[in-house]
Design an enzyme around this catalytic site. Sequence first.
Site, PDB file in Angstrom:
ATOM      1  N   ALA A  97      49.117  42.328  77.158  1.00 56.74           N
ATOM      2  CA  ALA A  97      49.705  42.067  75.448  1.00 56.74           C
ATOM      3  C   ALA A  97      50.037  43.354  74.463  1.00 56.74           C
ATOM      4  O   ALA A  97      50.777  43.724  74.095  1.00 56.74           O
ATOM      5  CB  ALA A  97      49.702  40.670  75.163  1.00 56.74           C
ATOM      6  N   ARG A 127      59.036  52.331  72.160  1.00 55.06           N
ATOM      7  CA  ARG A 127      60.544  53.050  73.351  1.00 55.06           C
ATOM      8  C   ARG A 127      61.573  52.587  71.959  1.00 55.06           C
ATOM      9  O   ARG A 127      62.412  53.279  72.355  1.00 55.06           O
ATOM     10  CB  ARG A 127      60.420  52.281  74.147  1.00 55.06           C
ATOM     11  CG  ARG A 127      60.972  52.983  75.803  1.00 55.06           C
ATOM     12  CD  ARG A 127      61.014  51.967  77.016  1.00 55.06           C
ATOM     13  NE  ARG A 127      59.427  52.898  77.105  1.00 55.06           N
ATOM     14  CZ  ARG A 127      58.846  51.381  77.833  1.00 55.06           C
ATOM     15  NH1 ARG A 127      58.950  50.164  78.026  1.00 55.06           N
ATOM     16  NH2 ARG A 127      57.634  51.770  78.178  1.00 55.06           N
ATOM     17  N   SER A 182      44.929  48.679  78.146  1.00 51.54           N
ATOM     18  CA  SER A 182      45.606  49.306  79.382  1.00 51.54           C
ATOM     19  C   SER A 182      45.034  49.202  80.954  1.00 51.54           C
ATOM     20  O   SER A 182      45.135  50.060  81.614  1.00 51.54           O
ATOM     21  CB  SER A 182      46.503  50.712  79.445  1.00 51.54           C
ATOM     22  OG  SER A 182      47.396  51.109  80.157  1.00 51.54           O
ATOM     23  N   CYS A 235      43.219  41.597  86.287  1.00 52.86           N
ATOM     24  CA  CYS A 235      43.358  41.208  87.511  1.00 52.86           C
ATOM     25  C   CYS A 235      42.928  41.552  88.805  1.00 52.86           C
ATOM     26  O   CYS A 235      42.740  40.818  89.688  1.00 52.86           O
ATOM     27  CB  CYS A 235      44.566  40.285  87.597  1.00 52.86           C
ATOM     28  SG  CYS A 235      45.321  40.495  86.434  1.00 52.86           S
ATOM     29  N   VAL A 245      39.427  45.137  64.356  1.00 53.58           N
ATOM     30  CA  VAL A 245      39.688  44.831  63.135  1.00 53.58           C
ATOM     31  C   VAL A 245      39.375  43.787  62.427  1.00 53.58           C
ATOM     32  O   VAL A 245      38.191  42.213  63.221  1.00 53.58           O
ATOM     33  CB  VAL A 245      41.433  43.846  63.388  1.00 53.58           C
ATOM     34  CG1 VAL A 245      42.277  43.378  62.346  1.00 53.58           C
ATOM     35  CG2 VAL A 245      42.628  45.210  63.746  1.00 53.58           C
ATOM     36  N   ASP A 291      47.077  36.026  75.705  1.00 58.97           N
ATOM     37  CA  ASP A 291      46.412  34.704  75.899  1.00 58.97           C
ATOM     38  C   ASP A 291      45.640  34.000  74.374  1.00 58.97           C
ATOM     39  O   ASP A 291      44.574  32.989  74.416  1.00 58.97           O
ATOM     40  CB  ASP A 291      44.700  35.207  76.376  1.00 58.97           C
ATOM     41  CG  ASP A 291      45.180  35.320  78.051  1.00 58.97           C
ATOM     42  OD1 ASP A 291      46.056  35.122  78.526  1.00 58.97           O
ATOM     43  OD2 ASP A 291      44.170  35.919  78.962  1.00 58.97           O
ATOM     44  N   ASN A 321      52.213  40.216  79.664  1.00 57.31           N
ATOM     45  CA  ASN A 321      52.556  41.279  79.143  1.00 57.31           C
ATOM     46  C   ASN A 321      54.315  41.001  79.294  1.00 57.31           C
ATOM     47  O   ASN A 321      54.795  41.867  78.592  1.00 57.31           O
ATOM     48  CB  ASN A 321      53.168  41.692  81.107  1.00 57.31           C
ATOM     49  CG  ASN A 321      51.653  43.344  81.986  1.00 57.31           C
ATOM     50  OD1 ASN A 321      51.643  44.125  81.402  1.00 57.31           O
ATOM     51  ND2 ASN A 321      50.342  42.139  82.156  1.00 57.31           N
TER      52      ASN A 321
HETATM   53  P1  FAD Z   1      42.799  40.326  76.941  1.00 54.98           P
HETATM   54  O1  FAD Z   1      42.815  41.142  78.455  1.00 54.98           O
HETATM   55  O2  FAD Z   1      42.013  39.791  76.526  1.00 54.98           O
HETATM   56  O3  FAD Z   1      42.772  42.402  75.816  1.00 54.98           O
HETATM   57  C1  FAD Z   1      42.667  41.181  73.940  1.00 54.98           C
HETATM   58  C2  FAD Z   1      41.414  42.740  73.692  1.00 54.98           C
HETATM   59  O4  FAD Z   1      42.401  42.711  72.534  1.00 54.98           O
HETATM   60  C3  FAD Z   1      41.077  42.972  74.201  1.00 54.98           C
HETATM   61  O5  FAD Z   1      40.247  44.304  74.906  1.00 54.98           O
HETATM   62  C4  FAD Z   1      40.176  42.587  72.722  1.00 54.98           C
HETATM   63  O6  FAD Z   1      39.027  43.824  72.982  1.00 54.98           O
HETATM   64  C5  FAD Z   1      40.860  42.706  72.131  1.00 54.98           C
HETATM   65  N1  FAD Z   1      40.776  42.303  69.801  1.00 54.98           N
HETATM   66  C6  FAD Z   1      39.842  40.908  70.334  1.00 54.98           C
HETATM   67  N2  FAD Z   1      40.006  40.948  68.654  1.00 54.98           N
HETATM   68  C7  FAD Z   1      40.041  42.082  68.439  1.00 54.98           C
HETATM   69  C8  FAD Z   1      39.652  42.305  66.759  1.00 54.98           C
HETATM   70  N3  FAD Z   1      39.162  41.867  65.461  1.00 54.98           N
HETATM   71  N4  FAD Z   1      40.069  43.837  66.781  1.00 54.98           N
HETATM   72  C9  FAD Z   1      39.871  44.873  67.810  1.00 54.98           C
HETATM   73  N5  FAD Z   1      40.473  44.514  69.104  1.00 54.98           N
HETATM   74  C10 FAD Z   1      40.600  42.945  69.364  1.00 54.98           C
HETATM   75  N6  FAD Z   1      46.118  36.171  85.310  1.00 54.98           N
HETATM   76  C11 FAD Z   1      47.269  36.254  86.045  1.00 54.98           C
HETATM   77  O7  FAD Z   1      48.247  36.378  85.523  1.00 54.98           O
HETATM   78  N7  FAD Z   1      46.605  36.521  87.215  1.00 54.98           N
HETATM   79  C12 FAD Z   1      45.489  37.635  87.919  1.00 54.98           C
HETATM   80  O8  FAD Z   1      45.188  37.219  89.096  1.00 54.98           O
HETATM   81  C13 FAD Z   1      44.819  36.924  87.356  1.00 54.98           C
HETATM   82  N8  FAD Z   1      43.367  37.514  87.103  1.00 54.98           N
HETATM   83  C14 FAD Z   1      42.763  37.669  86.047  1.00 54.98           C
HETATM   84  C15 FAD Z   1      41.134  38.140  87.041  1.00 54.98           C
HETATM   85  C16 FAD Z   1      39.942  37.415  86.149  1.00 54.98           C
HETATM   86  C17 FAD Z   1      38.954  38.175  86.835  1.00 54.98           C
HETATM   87  C18 FAD Z   1      40.273  38.030  84.820  1.00 54.98           C
HETATM   88  C19 FAD Z   1      39.415  38.166  83.439  1.00 54.98           C
HETATM   89  C20 FAD Z   1      41.329  37.617  84.541  1.00 54.98           C
HETATM   90  C21 FAD Z   1      42.587  37.509  85.157  1.00 54.98           C
HETATM   91  N9  FAD Z   1      43.373  36.703  84.977  1.00 54.98           N
HETATM   92  C22 FAD Z   1      44.593  36.859  85.935  1.00 54.98           C
HETATM   93  C23 FAD Z   1      44.391  36.720  83.362  1.00 54.98           C
HETATM   94  C24 FAD Z   1      44.539  37.760  82.750  1.00 54.98           C
HETATM   95  O9  FAD Z   1      43.670  38.730  82.739  1.00 54.98           O
HETATM   96  C25 FAD Z   1      44.857  37.643  80.907  1.00 54.98           C
HETATM   97  O10 FAD Z   1      46.004  36.659  81.208  1.00 54.98           O
HETATM   98  C26 FAD Z   1      45.156  38.936  80.792  1.00 54.98           C
HETATM   99  O11 FAD Z   1      44.121  40.002  80.652  1.00 54.98           O
HETATM  100  C27 FAD Z   1      45.677  39.118  78.698  1.00 54.98           C
HETATM  101  O12 FAD Z   1      45.882  39.828  78.491  1.00 54.98           O
HETATM  102  P2  FAD Z   1      46.128  40.009  76.897  1.00 54.98           P
HETATM  103  O13 FAD Z   1      46.365  41.558  76.335  1.00 54.98           O
HETATM  104  O14 FAD Z   1      46.288  39.033  75.691  1.00 54.98           O
HETATM  105  O15 FAD Z   1      44.646  39.647  75.941  1.00 54.98           O
END
Ligand code: FAD
Length: 451
Positions: free
Chosen positions: A11, A21, A38, A42, A80, A282, A304
């Site tokens: 996200a 962009r 980045s 998954c 943060v 998430d 995404n």
């Molecule tokens: P996250 O990936 O949780 O990233 C959040 C980031 O914020 C982290 O890097 C964290 O360190 C950072 N953060 C948090 N708090 C702070 C703070 N206070 N200061 C600075 N940084 C901070 N989804 C699918 O749709 N299909 C799939 O096949 C799939 N397979 C998966 C397989 C695995 C093994 C896993 C673990 C997940 C899978 N998912 C899948 C789910 C998908 O990976 C997540 O939905 C996605 O990563 C969510 O992205 P996000 O950016 O919202 O959150």
Amino acid sequence: MRNVVIGGVAAGMSAASQAKRRMPNAEVIVLERGDHVSYGACGMPYNIEDPQRDILDLVVITPAEFRHTRGIDVRTRHEVLSIRAAQREIEVRDHVAGHNYLQGYDRLVIATGAEAVRPPIPGIDLPGVFLLRDLADGDAIKRFIDETGPQRAVIIGAGYIGMEMADVLNRRGLAVSVLERAQQVLPGFEPVIAGIVLDELHRHDVKVETGVAVLGVERTGQGLLVRTDRGETAADLILVSAGIRPNVALARSAGARLGEHGAIAVDTRQGTSLADIYAAGDCAEAFHRVLSKPAYVPLGTTANKQGRVAGANAAGGDEHFAGIVGTAGFRVFDLEVARTGVGAAEISSHGLDAISVVSRHASRGHHFPGSGRITTVVFAERDSGRLLGAQMVGADTVAKRVDIFATALHARMSVADVESLDLSYAPPFAPVYDPVLIAARVARKALSGHH
Ligand code: FAD
Ligand code: NAD
């Protein structure tokens, strides 16, 4: 204009890229407390499966590339600590330099994601016990396998990660046992689907215990020992895949409204209840088009898309996220398993009056090589005939067939509408009546039997 994004995975980086962009002259800063941004979380199971691949292959764009080719100021190991919404500033801990600073913003995107649940089990922090959430977790598991050659794995939790990793660890040569608290594997799926998955696990010598309580983990002379209310299982590697919870502490203490599922409440523009603060991925809820209300279905695909919308709007745009229907799929050994829409649990908790039907059909033309059997469950609303959900399992072309149901749900179609869809047919990829059409027909007939 200064846009600040908290969190640098699906996200967060979608938001940052979109904001830059839209407004190339704006300053875009990403603050990520971990070492990596980045990457495709998954893909981690399939990377762990392949001993030849580096875990860093999952990184799509490095922080240096973001900085130099895209003009986005990505700061890793920057955490943060708090958001001061009234002052439009955030407090940041720079873990590299070892000091804190205040960072001002005009628009803020919260993309803090979720964290893996670590059940309160004694010994859960012992070496050899792993979670799988971020790249550092994936790296640690892969190194442990490569460096210590574990023979036995115990997986706690038979959800998406548990199923994918049972397959992956088995392919890496480990003897795998799965311990699940619910009465079946994949509690989000119908028993008929879970039963087929269970047979597939057994066919590959994966041991499964359901309805089991894990009481503790201990280290013995022979490795680790998982104690349950039924007995003990020895392990060299333990994977805890017991679900996730949204990271909302920052948003909550800043005063952002949370939804009924505990994730950040957002409008269709991904705006939070706080001015000029957006949330995506998430950590946030999403509008569920079947239930016509917010839901928490944390997935990469949604992260995404929501990130893109949040980034565009942070840069002055007016984009709207269309919502979700709850579509997800995965592979376990030779099976594809997928679902979309609502299942039995949501139907009962929302008081919907629905029927469910099960159908079984071939995946390809009669006698065509490679044809397998697909089992489909369809849920439909009793009075209106509206499609409410579908689940499928089979060896062949299941996940993309569920996407047909997802499309129908998005458009609020009835099962009769689905039955009359003009889907392609040729023996290499479908029988004359596609399993989707057959399943919809069975549902339509069951509904008419009720009138
Ligand atoms: P996250 O990936 O949780 O990233 C959040 C980031 O914020 C982290 O890097 C964290 O360190 C950072 N953060 C948090 N708090 C702070 C703070 N206070 N200061 C600075 N940084 C901070 N989804 C699918 O749709 N299909 C799939 O096949 C799939 N397979 C998966 C397989 C695995 C093994 C896993 C673990 C997940 C899978 N998912 C899948 C789910 C998908 O990976 C997540 O939905 C996605 O990563 C969510 O992205 P996000 O950016 O919202 O959150
Ligand atoms: P999950 O919610 O899918 O499954 C967790 C499982 O652990 C459930 O079956 C639950 O009953 C069980 N459980 C909980 N506490 C337990 C305990 N103490 N003992 C035994 N069992 C216990 O969560 P996950 O598998 O950890 O996956 C995390 C997230 O990642 C999910 O939200 C999922 O959407 C996402 N994901 C998606 C995919 C995909 O779409 N292909 C793949 C992997 C992960």
